[in-house]
Design a protein around this motif. Structure first.
Motif, PDB file in Angstrom:
ATOM      1  N   TYR A 156     102.349  59.071 119.809  1.00  0.00           N
ATOM      2  CA  TYR A 156     103.730  58.883 118.818  1.00  0.00           C
ATOM      3  C   TYR A 156     104.455  58.661 120.152  1.00  0.00           C
ATOM      4  CZ  TYR A 156     101.839  61.601 114.962  1.00  0.00           C
ATOM      5  OH  TYR A 156     101.222  62.160 114.021  1.00  0.00           O
ATOM      6  N   ALA A 157     104.494  57.192 120.342  1.00  0.00           N
ATOM      7  CA  ALA A 157     105.404  56.452 121.761  1.00  0.00           C
ATOM      8  C   ALA A 157     106.761  56.634 121.741  1.00  0.00           C
ATOM      9  CB  ALA A 157     104.528  55.531 122.286  1.00  0.00           C
ATOM     10  N   PHE A 158     106.785  56.730 120.107  1.00  0.00           N
ATOM     11  CA  PHE A 158     108.385  56.181 119.505  1.00  0.00           C
ATOM     12  C   PHE A 158     109.841  56.885 119.178  1.00  0.00           C
ATOM     13  CE2 PHE A 158     105.501  52.416 119.828  1.00  0.00           C
ATOM     14  CZ  PHE A 158     106.374  51.044 120.348  1.00  0.00           C
ATOM     15  N   ILE A 159     110.075  57.845 119.610  1.00  0.00           N
ATOM     16  CA  ILE A 159     111.071  59.274 119.827  1.00  0.00           C
ATOM     17  C   ILE A 159     111.553  59.127 120.132  1.00  0.00           C
ATOM     18  CG2 ILE A 159     108.514  60.629 119.224  1.00  0.00           C
ATOM     19  CD1 ILE A 159     108.784  62.136 121.004  1.00  0.00           C
ATOM     20  N   ASN A 160     112.859  60.385 119.538  1.00  0.00           N
ATOM     21  CA  ASN A 160     113.999  60.301 120.384  1.00  0.00           C
ATOM     22  C   ASN A 160     113.820  61.909 121.013  1.00  0.00           C
ATOM     23  OD1 ASN A 160     115.270  57.384 120.732  1.00  0.00           O
ATOM     24  ND2 ASN A 160     116.260  57.851 118.820  1.00  0.00           N
ATOM     25  N   VAL A 161     114.416  62.303 121.967  1.00  0.00           N
ATOM     26  CA  VAL A 161     114.679  63.906 121.879  1.00  0.00           C
ATOM     27  C   VAL A 161     116.082  63.876 122.226  1.00  0.00           C
ATOM     28  CG1 VAL A 161     114.049  65.859 123.098  1.00  0.00           C
ATOM     29  CG2 VAL A 161     111.876  64.294 122.961  1.00  0.00           C
ATOM     30  N   ASP A 162     116.291  64.799 121.215  1.00  0.00           N
ATOM     31  CA  ASP A 162     118.078  65.090 121.193  1.00  0.00           C
ATOM     32  C   ASP A 162     118.555  66.648 121.408  1.00  0.00           C
ATOM     33  OD1 ASP A 162     120.782  64.801 121.066  1.00  0.00           O
ATOM     34  OD2 ASP A 162     120.804  64.598 119.493  1.00  0.00           O
ATOM     35  N   PRO A 163     118.532  66.604 122.455  1.00  0.00           N
ATOM     36  CA  PRO A 163     119.592  68.757 122.723  1.00  0.00           C
ATOM     37  C   PRO A 163     120.741  68.567 122.154  1.00  0.00           C
ATOM     38  CG  PRO A 163     119.629  67.411 125.067  1.00  0.00           C
ATOM     39  CD  PRO A 163     119.242  66.354 123.995  1.00  0.00           C
ATOM     40  N   ILE A 164     120.548  69.772 121.398  1.00  0.00           N
ATOM     41  CA  ILE A 164     121.512  69.907 120.554  1.00  0.00           C
ATOM     42  C   ILE A 164     121.933  71.744 120.864  1.00  0.00           C
ATOM     43  CG2 ILE A 164     122.649  70.696 118.382  1.00  0.00           C
ATOM     44  CD1 ILE A 164     120.578  68.930 117.117  1.00  0.00           C
ATOM     45  N   PRO A 165     122.968  71.717 121.948  1.00  0.00           N
ATOM     46  CA  PRO A 165     123.476  73.456 122.076  1.00  0.00           C
ATOM     47  C   PRO A 165     124.115  73.573 121.453  1.00  0.00           C
ATOM     48  CG  PRO A 165     124.931  71.238 122.976  1.00  0.00           C
ATOM     49  CD  PRO A 165     123.889  70.939 122.532  1.00  0.00           C
ATOM     50  N   THR A 166     124.460  75.149 121.205  1.00  0.00           N
ATOM     51  CA  THR A 166     125.176  76.169 120.331  1.00  0.00           C
ATOM     52  C   THR A 166     126.019  76.650 121.173  1.00  0.00           C
ATOM     53  OG1 THR A 166     123.927  75.085 118.237  1.00  0.00           O
ATOM     54  CG2 THR A 166     125.502  77.410 118.252  1.00  0.00           C
ATOM     55  N   LYS A 167     127.335  76.842 121.488  1.00  0.00           N
ATOM     56  CA  LYS A 167     127.422  77.869 122.263  1.00  0.00           C
ATOM     57  C   LYS A 167     128.154  79.020 121.449  1.00  0.00           C
ATOM     58  CE  LYS A 167     131.246  77.120 125.521  1.00  0.00           C
ATOM     59  NZ  LYS A 167     132.547  76.175 125.335  1.00  0.00           N
ATOM     60  N   ASN A 168     127.382  80.194 121.768  1.00  0.00           N
ATOM     61  CA  ASN A 168     127.993  81.734 121.104  1.00  0.00           C
ATOM     62  C   ASN A 168     129.217  82.180 123.043  1.00  0.00           C
ATOM     63  OD1 ASN A 168     125.866  81.953 119.747  1.00  0.00           O
ATOM     64  ND2 ASN A 168     124.157  81.748 121.234  1.00  0.00           N
ATOM     65  N   ASP A 169     130.649  81.463 122.464  1.00  0.00           N
ATOM     66  CA  ASP A 169     131.678  82.290 123.585  1.00  0.00           C
ATOM     67  C   ASP A 169     131.778  84.096 124.462  1.00  0.00           C
ATOM     68  OD1 ASP A 169     131.539  79.812 124.162  1.00  0.00           O
ATOM     69  OD2 ASP A 169     133.903  79.429 122.572  1.00  0.00           O
ATOM     70  N   GLU A 170     131.339  84.498 122.798  1.00  0.00           N
ATOM     71  CA  GLU A 170     131.840  86.225 123.109  1.00  0.00           C
ATOM     72  C   GLU A 170     129.989  86.595 124.060  1.00  0.00           C
ATOM     73  OE1 GLU A 170     131.393  87.986 119.001  1.00  0.00           O
ATOM     74  OE2 GLU A 170     133.456  87.009 118.649  1.00  0.00           O
ATOM     75  N   GLU A 171     128.842  86.070 123.500  1.00  0.00           N
ATOM     76  CA  GLU A 171     127.649  86.373 124.810  1.00  0.00           C
ATOM     77  C   GLU A 171     127.965  85.708 125.868  1.00  0.00           C
ATOM     78  OE1 GLU A 171     124.519  86.959 122.168  1.00  0.00           O
ATOM     79  OE2 GLU A 171     125.336  87.826 120.294  1.00  0.00           O
ATOM     80  N   GLN A 172     128.543  84.585 125.831  1.00  0.00           N
ATOM     81  CA  GLN A 172     128.291  83.871 126.587  1.00  0.00           C
ATOM     82  C   GLN A 172     126.703  83.126 127.257  1.00  0.00           C
ATOM     83  OE1 GLN A 172     130.236  85.403 130.346  1.00  0.00           O
ATOM     84  NE2 GLN A 172     132.045  85.424 129.895  1.00  0.00           N
ATOM     85  N   THR A 173     125.963  82.582 126.160  1.00  0.00           N
ATOM     86  CA  THR A 173     125.075  82.669 126.563  1.00  0.00           C
ATOM     87  C   THR A 173     124.706  80.624 125.288  1.00  0.00           C
ATOM     88  OG1 THR A 173     124.149  82.964 123.778  1.00  0.00           O
ATOM     89  CG2 THR A 173     123.321  84.390 125.852  1.00  0.00           C
ATOM     90  N   ILE A 174     124.228  79.915 125.201  1.00  0.00           N
ATOM     91  CA  ILE A 174     123.671  78.532 125.033  1.00  0.00           C
ATOM     92  C   ILE A 174     122.427  78.885 123.941  1.00  0.00           C
ATOM     93  CG2 ILE A 174     123.758  76.023 124.872  1.00  0.00           C
ATOM     94  CD1 ILE A 174     125.593  76.229 127.098  1.00  0.00           C
ATOM     95  N   ASP A 175     122.381  78.629 122.733  1.00  0.00           N
ATOM     96  CA  ASP A 175     121.452  78.388 121.582  1.00  0.00           C
ATOM     97  C   ASP A 175     121.138  76.697 122.223  1.00  0.00           C
ATOM     98  OD1 ASP A 175     121.214  80.645 121.408  1.00  0.00           O
ATOM     99  OD2 ASP A 175     122.325  80.626 119.218  1.00  0.00           O
ATOM    100  N   LEU A 176     119.795  76.496 122.521  1.00  0.00           N
ATOM    101  CA  LEU A 176     119.170  75.323 122.346  1.00  0.00           C
ATOM    102  C   LEU A 176     118.069  74.834 121.553  1.00  0.00           C
ATOM    103  CD1 LEU A 176     120.280  73.037 124.325  1.00  0.00           C
ATOM    104  CD2 LEU A 176     118.324  73.427 125.886  1.00  0.00           C
ATOM    105  N   GLU A 177     118.984  73.435 121.121  1.00  0.00           N
ATOM    106  CA  GLU A 177     117.639  73.038 120.137  1.00  0.00           C
ATOM    107  C   GLU A 177     117.230  71.798 120.613  1.00  0.00           C
ATOM    108  OE1 GLU A 177     116.769  72.193 115.307  1.00  0.00           O
ATOM    109  OE2 GLU A 177     118.957  72.211 116.382  1.00  0.00           O
ATOM    110  N   PHE A 178     115.661  71.517 120.927  1.00  0.00           N
ATOM    111  CA  PHE A 178     115.613  69.982 121.074  1.00  0.00           C
ATOM    112  C   PHE A 178     114.598  69.596 119.513  1.00  0.00           C
ATOM    113  CE2 PHE A 178     115.303  72.606 124.684  1.00  0.00           C
ATOM    114  CZ  PHE A 178     115.689  71.329 126.162  1.00  0.00           C
ATOM    115  N   LYS A 179     116.029  68.323 119.355  1.00  0.00           N
ATOM    116  CA  LYS A 179     115.282  68.049 118.052  1.00  0.00           C
ATOM    117  C   LYS A 179     115.180  66.119 118.111  1.00  0.00           C
ATOM    118  CE  LYS A 179     117.622  66.455 114.056  1.00  0.00           C
ATOM    119  NZ  LYS A 179     116.777  67.243 112.891  1.00  0.00           N
ATOM    120  N   ILE A 180     113.625  66.641 117.769  1.00  0.00           N
ATOM    121  CA  ILE A 180     112.431  65.331 117.876  1.00  0.00           C
ATOM    122  C   ILE A 180     112.922  64.510 116.491  1.00  0.00           C
ATOM    123  CG2 ILE A 180     110.120  64.566 118.396  1.00  0.00           C
ATOM    124  CD1 ILE A 180     109.918  66.908 119.654  1.00  0.00           C
ATOM    125  N   GLU A 181     113.034  62.986 117.077  1.00  0.00           N
ATOM    126  CA  GLU A 181     113.502  62.404 115.873  1.00  0.00           C
ATOM    127  C   GLU A 181     112.077  60.948 116.189  1.00  0.00           C
ATOM    128  OE1 GLU A 181     117.144  61.409 115.751  1.00  0.00           O
ATOM    129  OE2 GLU A 181     117.837  62.950 115.021  1.00  0.00           O
TER     130      GLU A 181
END
Length: 750
Positions: free
Chosen positions: A301-326
């Motif tokens: 599969y040579a024709f793909i996009n990878v888009d990192p989608i961060p979600t900030k959790n300010d209280e815990e000071q963490t970032i959830d990260l989803e790599f969305k492959i399209e």
């Protein structure tokens, strides 16, 4: 300019023109844009005067109405005879004249002259010369002509005296100064321009600060303000960055949205450079995106996009990260159009491109093609411009190139332990006749070596990725008084070669050569001896490096394997086998590098024939630091100064390169090393001296023992060329070996 004193309009019955010398009256009437029958009042007359004045042809204009007659009285502007620039050293006159719009045989216009001055001042300010003054002078000549001279006082550049930070608590001012490109002025920065004020560089420094903090998890970092202050004479500048660091974030939950059922999730998670609980690092996110693209491509599969989608959790000071492959639709190249080349043949550019019409469209492949064209140095700039074909899954690609000179006239001076002081000069053309061919004529004169070389290379023989060429050289080696060699040699050599690419990382070449030598061996005492060598060899090269060019550090492997046969009726007959491999790893922000190398060589006599000493292996100097050149190995009992050489060798080195206290832009590194080597025994004829044995013969010092050494050094990649200082101490040696604790090599071209 004179303004009329009436306000009522009058109908123009006639237009009279006064004062013209070069321009005819009808042309002036046309420029005025007034026709017979027009109504002209004071406001209209003023507009006519302004219009004529703005044309640039006149230095003075008066427009009045006398009854029904419009009178235009003009004084023509002088014609520029010559434009010169004086007082410039930092910027060439050619570069300055590109900004000058006042040209020869045009009318003199003070507005144009003033604009020229401002544009040239802008050029100087970009180089940091804010104190530059430019005074245009008009020299009047006969026939209403003038010469224009732009007199320039450059002064010295505007240096950055202080770089300070406000609002930072996590990182010190010193750490932040190291993270940006600009530097505070110091006398020892004379070889760089980073301590010279440049507004664009200050803007780039803000981006570098953001990247620096983002590598440490401070995703909310901002540069709130940048305040700069010039001294009254504008020769010095200080800057203060006010920053808001924000909080540090760690990585929370990491997920991959994988749309491909036949691509295992665990294979994708294995290639990620980011891990839950680690501090967020934007560089690791970028590397993970590239790794995911490569992992998915392995499954077709040579024709793909990878888009990192961060979600900030300010209280815990963490970032959830989803790599969305399209998955994207497959797009193909319709046509490739080459534009802008005047000298270079289209076929040369096409051969360098990794894609063809009809291939799948890939931005990565297109970027590889752009870089490959830039690496040739045929072009100053290369732009790849894709455009979509309407209503089709097709793209056209415009390859826009800007050519640059490819001929080089160069000279150099240098010094090394093996050649001594050296001067050289040469002419090289890397795009001969626009065909991509390389022609080189070079000569060098050194204390222990002299050489003349003529070389030609055709990179695409018969229009295929097959390189071919020839070399003709004459070399004189004056090694009788150098180190442990103890011989002189004059060699005339002619060779032909051919090479091709096996894979992305492997290449192979074949070489056929003939050498006609005159050798003088001090130990043989036979005077000058003729030698003819006819050699056929094949060589394989492996190259796979990930390079940080700013730090000059690498990760990867480089290797060579070669085998050659010398014989075909010559005076020497032997097989030669060579192999070497070097592995490198960069780490700690790519500023450190561990390098390990191993080299092997073997000479195998054909039918027991004798191999002359000048063609054997030697160790010492740069190949085994801490020992003199050819300073180890077997020795003649009567000539212990000189090595007998060996029929085989194994030597290697492990070296750690690291930054020292000097700023990175000077590319000065420290290193520590451990070298080792074994030089094999010479032919059996060398075991006794004299040979054949007589009653006076004595056994020579024959060994194949290991030698080791350790040491440290400094490497400086100067703008003129690399300098290498090293100090080595032998750990294991024999009593007849020759030490050399200090080694210096320097080379430059200009």
């Amino acid at each position: 300019m004179l303004f009329p004193l009436y306000s009522e309009a009058a109908t123009v019955a006639r237009i009279d023109v006064y004062g013209n010398q070069r321009m005819d009256k009808e042309s002036i009437r046309i420029l005025s844009e007034v026709k017979i029958g027009d109504n002209v009042n004071s406001e209209k007359a003023n507009q006519i005067a302004k219009s004529l004045q703005s044309s640039g042809y006149f230095s003075k204009v008066s427009v009045t109405m006398d009854g029904n007659v419009l009178k235009i009285n003009i004084t023509e502007a002088p014609i520029i005879n010559k434009v010169t620039v004086e007082g410039n050293d930092e910027i060439s006159a050619d570069d300055l004249k590109k900004e000058i719009k006042a040209t020869e045989r045009t009318s003199y216009d003070e507005a144009v002259i003033g604009a020229d001055v401002q544009r040239m001042l802008t050029i100087y300010q970009r180089k940091g010369f804010f104190g530059t003054k430019i005074e245009p002078k008009k020299i009047e000549l006969s026939d209403n002509r003038v010469n224009i001279v732009y007199e320039i006082q450059e002064g010295h550049p505007t240096y950055i005296t202080d770089i300070d930070f406000e609002g930072n608590t996590v990182f010190s001012d010193a750490a932040l100064r190291g993270a940006i490109l600009s530097r505070e002025h110091a006398w020892w920065r004379f070889m760089t321009q980073f301590d010279v004020f440049d507004e664009d560089r200050i803007q780039y420094d803000q981006q570098m600060l953001a990247q620096f903090y983002m590598r440490s998890g401070y995703v909310d970092f901002k540069v709130k303000d940048v305040k700069g202050t010039f001294t009254p004479d504008r020769q010095y500048y200080s800057v203060v960055f006010t920053v808001d660091e924000g909080n540090q974030y760690k990585l929370g939950k990491i997920t991959i949205d994988n749309p491909f059922s036949d691509v295992p999730d665990d294979k994708l998670y294995d290639v990620l450079e980011v891990k839950e609980g680690e501090v967020y690092n934007i560089d690791d996110v970028d590397v993970s995106m590239s790794a995911l693209r490569g992992a998915v491509a392995d499954y077709g599969y040579a024709f793909i996009n990878v888009d990192p989608i961060p979600t900030k959790n300010d209280e815990e000071q963490t970032i959830d990260l989803e790599f969305k492959i399209e998955k994207t639709n497959r797009i193909y190249l319709n046509s490739i159009n080459i534009l802008g080349n005047v000298r270079t043949f289209d076929s040369v550019i096409e051969q360098l491109l990794p894609m063809r019409s009809g291939d799948p469209f890939s931005l990565q492949t297109i970027e590889e093609g752009r870089q490959q064209l830039m690496r040739t140095r045929f072009f100053k700039d290369v732009q790849m411009v894709p455009t979509r074909v309407a209503d089709e899954n097709m793209m056209n690609l415009d390859v826009k190139v800007e050519e640059q000179p490819t001929g080089e006239l160069s000279g150099g001076i240098g010094w090394s332990n093996i050649n001594g002081f050296m001067v050289d000069a040469g002419i090289t053309e890397t795009n001969f006749m626009g065909r991509g061919q390389v022609v080189q004529l070079r000569g060098s004169l050194a204390q222990y070596q002299r050489q003349a070389l003529l070389s030609f290379t055709e990179p695409y023989l018969f229009g295929r990725p097959l390189s071919a060429g020839f070399d003709v050289s004459y070399t004189m080696y004056n090694y009788s008084s150098l180190g442990g060699f103890g011989y002189d040699r004059d060699s005339f050599s002619v060779s032909g070669r051919m090479g091709w690419k096996l894979t992305d990382h492997w290449t192979q070449s074949v070489r056929l050569s003939a050498s006609f030598d005159q050798n003088y061996d001090l130990q043989a005492a036979n005077g000058w001896m003729k030698a003819e060598l006819y050699t056929l060899g094949t060589y394989f090269k492996y190259h796979n490096l990930d390079t940080n060019f700013a730090q000059n550090t690498h990760t990867g492997v480089v290797g060579n394997i070669g085998v050659s046969y010398t014989g075909f009726g010559g005076t020497e007959s032997f097989m030669r086998y060579n192999a070497d491999i070097t592995g490198m790893v960069k780490f700690w922000d790519d500023r450190w590098q561990l390098r390990s190398s191993l080299e092997f060589g073997l000479l195998q006599s054909i039918d027991g024939g004798y191999i002359s000493r000048v063609y054997r292996y030697f160790l010492g100097g740069e190949s085994l630091r801490g020992f003199d050149i050819a300073g180890v190995g077997s020795r003649n009992w009567a000539y212990t100064t000189y090595s007998l050489g060996g029929l085989w060798k194994v030597n290697g080195s492990t070296q750690l390169n690291f930054p020292i206290f000097i700023p990175d832009e000077y590319q000065i590194k420290g290193f520590i090393f451990a070298d080792y080597g074994i030089l094999g025994k010479p032919p059996k004829e060398e075991y006794m001296y004299p040979y054949p044995p007589t009653s006076d013969s004595k056994p020579n010092y024959i060994d194949s023992d290991i030698r080791t050494s350790v040491g440290f050094g400094i490497y400086w990649n100067t703008p003129m060329g690399p300098m290498n200082f090293s100090w080595g101490w032998p750990l294991k040696m024999n009593e007849y070996d020759r030490e050399q604790r200090f080694l210096l090599s320097f080379e430059t071209q200009f």
